[in-house]
Design a protein around this motif. Structure first.
Motif, PDB file in Angstrom:
ATOM      1  N   ALA A 114       0.826  -1.218   0.000  1.00  0.00           N
ATOM      2  CA  ALA A 114       0.000   0.000   0.000  1.00  0.00           C
ATOM      3  C   ALA A 114       0.850   1.254   0.000  1.00  0.00           C
ATOM      4  O   ALA A 114       0.467   2.277   0.553  1.00  0.00           O
ATOM      5  CB  ALA A 114      -0.924  -0.005   1.218  1.00  0.00           C
ATOM      6  N   THR A 115       2.020   1.199  -0.625  1.00  0.00           N
ATOM      7  CA  THR A 115       2.953   2.320  -0.635  1.00  0.00           C
ATOM      8  C   THR A 115       2.282   3.581  -1.154  1.00  0.00           C
ATOM      9  O   THR A 115       1.655   3.581  -2.208  1.00  0.00           O
ATOM     10  CB  THR A 115       4.173   1.990  -1.516  1.00  0.00           C
ATOM     11  OG1 THR A 115       4.737   0.756  -1.073  1.00  0.00           O
ATOM     12  CG2 THR A 115       5.217   3.090  -1.444  1.00  0.00           C
ATOM     13  N   GLY A 116       2.405   4.664  -0.377  1.00  0.00           N
ATOM     14  CA  GLY A 116       1.853   5.938  -0.803  1.00  0.00           C
ATOM     15  C   GLY A 116       0.415   6.162  -0.397  1.00  0.00           C
ATOM     16  O   GLY A 116      -0.099   7.273  -0.542  1.00  0.00           O
ATOM     17  N   ARG A 117      -0.256   5.126   0.107  1.00  0.00           N
ATOM     18  CA  ARG A 117      -1.646   5.273   0.547  1.00  0.00           C
ATOM     19  C   ARG A 117      -1.694   5.325   2.062  1.00  0.00           C
ATOM     20  O   ARG A 117      -0.916   4.642   2.740  1.00  0.00           O
ATOM     21  CB  ARG A 117      -2.512   4.106   0.045  1.00  0.00           C
ATOM     22  CG  ARG A 117      -2.591   4.004  -1.468  1.00  0.00           C
ATOM     23  CD  ARG A 117      -3.815   3.186  -1.905  1.00  0.00           C
ATOM     24  NE  ARG A 117      -3.822   1.845  -1.362  1.00  0.00           N
ATOM     25  CZ  ARG A 117      -3.246   0.795  -1.945  1.00  0.00           C
ATOM     26  NH1 ARG A 117      -2.588   0.949  -3.081  1.00  0.00           N
ATOM     27  NH2 ARG A 117      -3.323  -0.407  -1.400  1.00  0.00           N
ATOM     28  N   PRO A 118      -2.604   6.133   2.626  1.00  0.00           N
ATOM     29  CA  PRO A 118      -2.712   6.180   4.095  1.00  0.00           C
ATOM     30  C   PRO A 118      -3.224   4.855   4.636  1.00  0.00           C
ATOM     31  O   PRO A 118      -4.014   4.158   3.987  1.00  0.00           O
ATOM     32  CB  PRO A 118      -3.721   7.307   4.330  1.00  0.00           C
ATOM     33  CG  PRO A 118      -4.503   7.405   3.057  1.00  0.00           C
ATOM     34  CD  PRO A 118      -3.560   7.031   1.965  1.00  0.00           C
ATOM     35  N   LEU A 119      -2.762   4.498   5.819  1.00  0.00           N
ATOM     36  CA  LEU A 119      -3.167   3.257   6.472  1.00  0.00           C
ATOM     37  C   LEU A 119      -3.840   3.589   7.796  1.00  0.00           C
ATOM     38  O   LEU A 119      -3.506   4.585   8.434  1.00  0.00           O
ATOM     39  CB  LEU A 119      -1.949   2.366   6.726  1.00  0.00           C
ATOM     40  CG  LEU A 119      -1.242   1.809   5.488  1.00  0.00           C
ATOM     41  CD1 LEU A 119       0.117   1.255   5.870  1.00  0.00           C
ATOM     42  CD2 LEU A 119      -2.105   0.740   4.833  1.00  0.00           C
ATOM     43  N   PRO A 120      -4.791   2.761   8.233  1.00  0.00           N
ATOM     44  CA  PRO A 120      -5.419   3.020   9.531  1.00  0.00           C
ATOM     45  C   PRO A 120      -4.421   2.857  10.668  1.00  0.00           C
ATOM     46  O   PRO A 120      -3.592   1.956  10.666  1.00  0.00           O
ATOM     47  CB  PRO A 120      -6.528   1.965   9.611  1.00  0.00           C
ATOM     48  CG  PRO A 120      -6.118   0.890   8.654  1.00  0.00           C
ATOM     49  CD  PRO A 120      -5.342   1.570   7.566  1.00  0.00           C
ATOM     50  N   GLU A 121      -4.497   3.749  11.643  1.00  0.00           N
ATOM     51  CA  GLU A 121      -3.665   3.652  12.836  1.00  0.00           C
ATOM     52  C   GLU A 121      -4.128   2.482  13.693  1.00  0.00           C
ATOM     53  O   GLU A 121      -5.332   2.199  13.767  1.00  0.00           O
ATOM     54  CB  GLU A 121      -3.750   4.951  13.632  1.00  0.00           C
ATOM     55  CG  GLU A 121      -2.881   4.977  14.879  1.00  0.00           C
ATOM     56  CD  GLU A 121      -3.023   6.269  15.653  1.00  0.00           C
ATOM     57  OE1 GLU A 121      -2.840   6.235  16.887  1.00  0.00           O
ATOM     58  OE2 GLU A 121      -3.332   7.310  15.035  1.00  0.00           O
ATOM     59  N   LEU A 122      -3.190   1.791  14.322  1.00  0.00           N
ATOM     60  CA  LEU A 122      -3.495   0.591  15.108  1.00  0.00           C
ATOM     61  C   LEU A 122      -3.261   0.831  16.590  1.00  0.00           C
ATOM     62  O   LEU A 122      -2.225   1.361  16.999  1.00  0.00           O
ATOM     63  CB  LEU A 122      -2.619  -0.570  14.634  1.00  0.00           C
ATOM     64  CG  LEU A 122      -2.597  -1.833  15.503  1.00  0.00           C
ATOM     65  CD1 LEU A 122      -3.974  -2.501  15.566  1.00  0.00           C
ATOM     66  CD2 LEU A 122      -1.555  -2.826  14.993  1.00  0.00           C
ATOM     67  N   LEU A 123      -4.220   0.402  17.405  1.00  0.00           N
ATOM     68  CA  LEU A 123      -4.059   0.309  18.860  1.00  0.00           C
ATOM     69  C   LEU A 123      -4.120  -1.153  19.242  1.00  0.00           C
ATOM     70  O   LEU A 123      -5.099  -1.845  18.925  1.00  0.00           O
ATOM     71  CB  LEU A 123      -5.174   1.080  19.571  1.00  0.00           C
ATOM     72  CG  LEU A 123      -5.253   0.883  21.095  1.00  0.00           C
ATOM     73  CD1 LEU A 123      -4.049   1.521  21.789  1.00  0.00           C
ATOM     74  CD2 LEU A 123      -6.553   1.464  21.651  1.00  0.00           C
TER      75      LEU A 123
END
Length: 238
Positions: free
Chosen positions: A162-171
């Motif tokens: 997913a290079t260049g795309r935002p990813l969801p933050e993880l808790l």
């Protein structure tokens, strides 16, 4: 792939205008209603918000290999409960489609994906990671409690691609006394996800077994409010 199934669900409705949603997935053998009741017991009240609807789906009963094929409410099958074996991808893919229908229901209700958080306990956390990191990378965040991903998981491959795309933050949260899902499995999952670009935080709770606890759920609640603050659900991603 099997036909799409409509999943049973219960929800804690928002007290005001609905502008955000949380999908909270139970662990193996539980139900959405059971998880809601457990959260209520831990917090001494529902996890409720003025603007956020909290949805607790129930996995359909299916034969579960670790229980010698007995029926259980599980999100997917496993060859065994271990981080060191292949994933049962056929059942995971099927459930990603079924849970995706809940996401689309929320979109039809006027809530865009960047105003959603997906999370879960134990198997539900692993399911949330597959759903958010592979198919719905534009959600606001994902949380995983007492959870792990198998080594070589396709989640790592999807995130790395997913290079260049935002990813969801993880808790991630995990008990140090967890004997069913050892702390090291959760720590390894967090480390590997960070290595492929996920912004992740990991919190451990001394002596906690494979359970929820109040400090953990209070952290989850405050983190959800940080990711989904009050306000309009219109417009682009924040």
């Amino acid at each position: 792939m099997a036909a799409l199934q409509t999943l049973k669900r219960c929800a804690v409705s928002q007290t005001g205008k609905h502008t955000a949603s949380v999908i909270f997935l139970h662990g193996s053998g539980d139900t959405g209603q059971g998880l809601r009741a457990w959260v209520h017991d831990v917090l001494a009240q529902d996890m409720a918000f003025e603007h956020i609807r909290v949805i607790y789906p129930t996995a359909p009963a299916r034969p579960y290999t670790p229980m010698h094929g007995a029926l259980s409410h599980v999100w997917f099958d496993r060859y065994k409960i271990s981080h060191d074996c292949p994933e049962h991808l056929e059942s995971i893919e099927q459930m990603c489609s079924n849970l995706g229908a809940i996401i689309h229901d929320e979109i039809r209700a006027g809530v865009p994906k960047h105003r959603m958080v997906i999370g879960g306990f134990s198997m539900g956390g692993a399911m949330a990671l597959h759903l958010a990191c592979r198919y719905h990378q534009d959600v606001a965040g994902v949380f995983a409690l007492s959870s792990f991903l198998n080594r070589g998981s396709v989640v790592y491959q999807a995130v790395e691609g997913a290079t260049g795309r935002p990813l969801p933050e993880l808790l991630q949260c995990h008990g140090t006394g967890d004997e069913l899902v050892p702390l090291a499995w959760g720590e390894e999952t967090s480390s590997l996800l960070k290595n492929v670009g996920v912004t992740a935080s990991f919190h451990s709770y001394p002596g906690l077994n494979h359970q929820l606890c109040r400090p953990e759920m209070e952290l989850v609640r405050s983190w959800i409010l940080k990711k989904l603050p009050p306000g309009s659900c219109s417009g682009g991603a924040p």
